[in-house]
Write a protein that holds these residues in place. Structure first.
Motif, PDB file in Angstrom:
ATOM      1  N   GLY B 235       0.777  -1.235   0.000  1.00 50.13           N
ATOM      2  CA  GLY B 235       0.000   0.000   0.000  1.00 50.13           C
ATOM      3  C   GLY B 235       0.802   1.274   0.000  1.00 50.13           C
ATOM      4  N   ASP B 237       2.969   3.865  -2.101  1.00 50.28           N
ATOM      5  CA  ASP B 237       3.236   4.109  -3.533  1.00 50.28           C
ATOM      6  C   ASP B 237       4.616   4.711  -3.731  1.00 50.28           C
ATOM      7  N   ILE B 256       1.164   4.352 -10.561  1.00 52.52           N
ATOM      8  CA  ILE B 256       1.824   3.398  -9.675  1.00 52.52           C
ATOM      9  C   ILE B 256       0.740   2.492  -9.092  1.00 52.52           C
ATOM     10  N   PRO B 257       0.694   1.248  -9.519  1.00 53.47           N
ATOM     11  CA  PRO B 257      -0.317   0.359  -8.933  1.00 53.47           C
ATOM     12  C   PRO B 257       0.043   0.040  -7.483  1.00 53.47           C
ATOM     13  N   VAL B 258      -0.937   0.149  -6.601  1.00 54.91           N
ATOM     14  CA  VAL B 258      -0.696  -0.218  -5.210  1.00 54.91           C
ATOM     15  C   VAL B 258      -1.735  -1.229  -4.754  1.00 54.91           C
ATOM     16  N   GLY B 259      -1.334  -2.064  -3.819  1.00 48.24           N
ATOM     17  CA  GLY B 259      -2.252  -3.033  -3.231  1.00 48.24           C
ATOM     18  C   GLY B 259      -2.744  -2.522  -1.895  1.00 48.24           C
ATOM     19  N   THR B 260      -3.397  -3.376  -1.138  1.00 48.66           N
ATOM     20  CA  THR B 260      -3.903  -2.962   0.165  1.00 48.66           C
ATOM     21  C   THR B 260      -3.365  -3.820   1.293  1.00 48.66           C
ATOM     22  N   VAL B 270      -0.216  -6.359  -8.409  1.00 51.65           N
ATOM     23  CA  VAL B 270       0.614  -5.172  -8.630  1.00 51.65           C
ATOM     24  C   VAL B 270       1.554  -5.414  -9.802  1.00 51.65           C
TER      25      VAL B 270
END
Lengths: 179, 407
Positions: B235, B237, B256-260, B270
């Motif tokens: 999570g 970035d 910027i792909p972000v996860g949780t 991601v």
């Protein structure tokens, strides 16, 4: 968040359809079966070979000029440039009457490349100021013992361009004959 | 046989756990690294990571090599994306030497770096699939990694250990075949990536296996020093390309792909999204490269005669060029004294080069900041209490590469 560019990935829970195993298996099999009808990506390697790029870095060749004289003057730049310390050589002076064998007054009496050390980085080719060594498009050497991988001058020299024209041209590959 | 012949360690009668050596030559470790697992049934009680099985003392070797020869060492760090390592090393040298590269070189570098990021993520994501028992996706995407390798081959002549680029630019200009292959890649790859997503992303079995396993919180990840996709999955970035742009990355638009949650599924997602972003960066960079006109369109290296080798034709005919040629190759052009740190967004995280020079022909000290080494420290925390099969998937989704781990 550190930036304005963050984009959260899609992590939504499974739908009812997605939670059915049979549906998943059908979907996967569908992709697999569609690949059955596609063109094969593989080749039968030892019988068929793919062509490499012109700059491919394969096994080394010691070059001769168009009259069949060896280009190497044993300056040692290739050995200095080699990050793997695979090249050793001994220089010698050309005697009168050997002008048809060696292009310059000095030549490599002994030239060895340890192919087990070599990492095929191509820095020797780049270092050579006499166009004497280059990396050819042949690769995958095989041998029965470790000793056989220490390539001597005889193993490395390109065939004579006049006495054995066909072999010379085959060994030269896509490289220009003279720089 | 009486009991006294069997020498058991103290307290071992009560021992109810099993010790399992996962590695160093176990196929599931994808590299030479050893994990000593204590198992209670199939549940992991504790993990002990062992490193050093392919330690080749690169940092020590680098102290005796001129700058140009160190590129071949960086090839062997993260070998799934060796051009990024090469470019990172050249950027470090250029920073120390104060070399300014032309825009076209920067864009060509961006193309190559993003291609290698795709090839790295492609391997990592499909290997996560292989470890979950889904071999098919791995085989299908291999064709496109092959295409990327063919592009490398046109540019530098090798496929895996590329030794690509020189200080100040590239060793040769990109030829037409290379550009054709990049075009072919741009045209065909979206379909392949879509198909790859179809196989995995919403597949129930894959989701069941990856969701919730190997999770790490953003705080813990930052404490460990995570970077790259593994940190973004948690999570945060953080991306070197955005925070300290190098090689003209500021000219490109990307997200910027972000996860949780930072679990295996997030890491997979991601990486998948990053491949789409990389693809869009390559498209932009390819556009920009095509826009150069006239003499600018043939620039492929900076004008630094002290460090960039002269043309071969000049070496054969001109004295000046021959002198420089000998000086550069024999390492007679001294590098200035100084201390630089340059990091690039590598395939699996922030790859840093810390170079100290005392003004000689080779570095006084060189340190590689290898992201794998940092991820591997968290492996115990990630796998504690997990099942054995999840531990294997966690290892592959961290993108641990032994060559980089041990350096």
């Amino acid at each position: 968040m550190l930036t304005q560019r963050a984009k959260e990935v899609d992590r939504k829970p499974m739908t009812f359809l997605e939670s059915i195993y049979l549906w998943n298996i059908m979907k996967g099999m569908g992709i697999t079966i569609s690949h059955l009808f596609k063109k094969k990506a593989t080749i039968n390697y030892p019988e068929q070979t793919r062509t490499f790029s012109k700059v491919f870095r394969g096994l080394h060749v010691l070059n001769r000029d168009e009259e069949g004289r060896e280009n190497c003057t044993a300056c040692g730049l290739c050995a200095v440039a080699c990050p793997a310390e695979a090249i050793t050589m001994e220089g010698a002076e050309r005697l009168p009457g050997e002008e048809h064998l060696y292009r310059e007054e000095k030549y490599a009496a002994k030239y060895e490349i340890n192919m087990l050390r070599c990492i095929f980085c191509g820095l020797c080719e780049e270092a050579c100021p006499k166009d004497a060594i280059y990396l050819s498009q042949t690769f995958a050497p095989a041998n029965y013992g470790r000793k056989g991988f220490i390539y001597k001058k005889d193993d490395l020299l390109i065939p004579h361009p006049i006495e054995n024209k066909e072999a010379y041209e085959a060994a030269l590959g896509d490289k220009p004959a003279k720089n | 046989m009486s009991e006294q012949h069997i020498k058991l360690p103290e307290g071992s009668i009560e021992k109810t756990t099993t010790t399992l050596n996962l590695g160093p030559t176990h196929p599931a470790t994808h590299g030479v690294m050893q994990n000593i697992l204590e198992l209670d049934g199939e549940r992991i009680v504790s993990t002990e990571q062992t490193i050093g099985y392919i330690h080749r003392a690169f940092e020590k070797i680098a102290e005796r090599r001129p700058l140009a020869q160190i590129t071949t060492l960086t090839d062997r760090l993260n070998y799934c994306s060796s051009p990024i390592n090469n470019m990172g090393w050249h950027l470090t040298c250029e920073k120390l030497l104060g070399v300014k590269t032309p825009k076209r070189v920067d864009y060509l570098r961006v193309i190559i770096m993003e291609l290698s990021r795709i090839s790295d993520h492609l391997i990592c994501n499909s290997i996560v699939g292989v470890d979950a028992g889904a071999y098919t996706g791995f085989l299908y995407v291999m064709q496109y990694r092959e295409l990327i390798y063919e592009i490398y081959e046109e540019v530098c002549g090798a496929r895996l250990t590329t030794n690509m680029g020189r200080i100040g630019g590239f060793e040769r200009n990109f030829n037409n075949i290379a550009f054709e292959k990049i075009e072919k890649f741009l045209a065909e790859y979206p379909r392949v990536l879509k198909e790859f997503e179809n196989l995995f992303q919403r597949n129930r079995i894959f989701m069941d296996r990856t969701k919730g396993t190997g999770a790490i919180s953003a705080e813990r990840a930052l404490n460990y020093g995570f970077t790259g996709p593994n940190l973004r999955a948690a999570g945060v970035d953080y991306d070197v390309r955005v925070h300290s742009p190098y090689s003209s990355y500021e000219d490109f638009q990307f997200n910027i792909p972000v996860g949780t949650t930072g679990d295996n599924y997030d890491r997979w997602l991601v990486r998948e999204q990053e491949m789409w972003q990389s693809l869009s960066i390559i498209e932009q960079a390819y556009q920009k490269v095509q826009e150069f006109k006239g003499t600018e369109a043939d620039v492929y290296h900076a004008d630094v005669p002290e460090y960039y080798l002269p043309e071969k034709v000049d070496v054969y005919t001109k004295m000046e060029a021959l002198i420089y040629h000998f000086k550069i190759i024999m390492g007679e052009t001294d590098i200035p004294a100084g201390e630089v740190y340059q990091s690039v967004e590598g395939g699996n995280g922030e790859l840093g080069f810390y170079l100290i020079s005392d003004g000689g022909r080779s570095p006084y000290r060189l340190h590689f900041r290898r992201p794998c080494f940092i991820y591997y420290q968290a492996y115990e925390e990630l796998t504690k209490g997990a099942m054995l099969s999840d531990a294997i998937m966690t290892m592959s989704s961290l993108n641990l590469i032994a060559g980089e781990l041990d350096a």
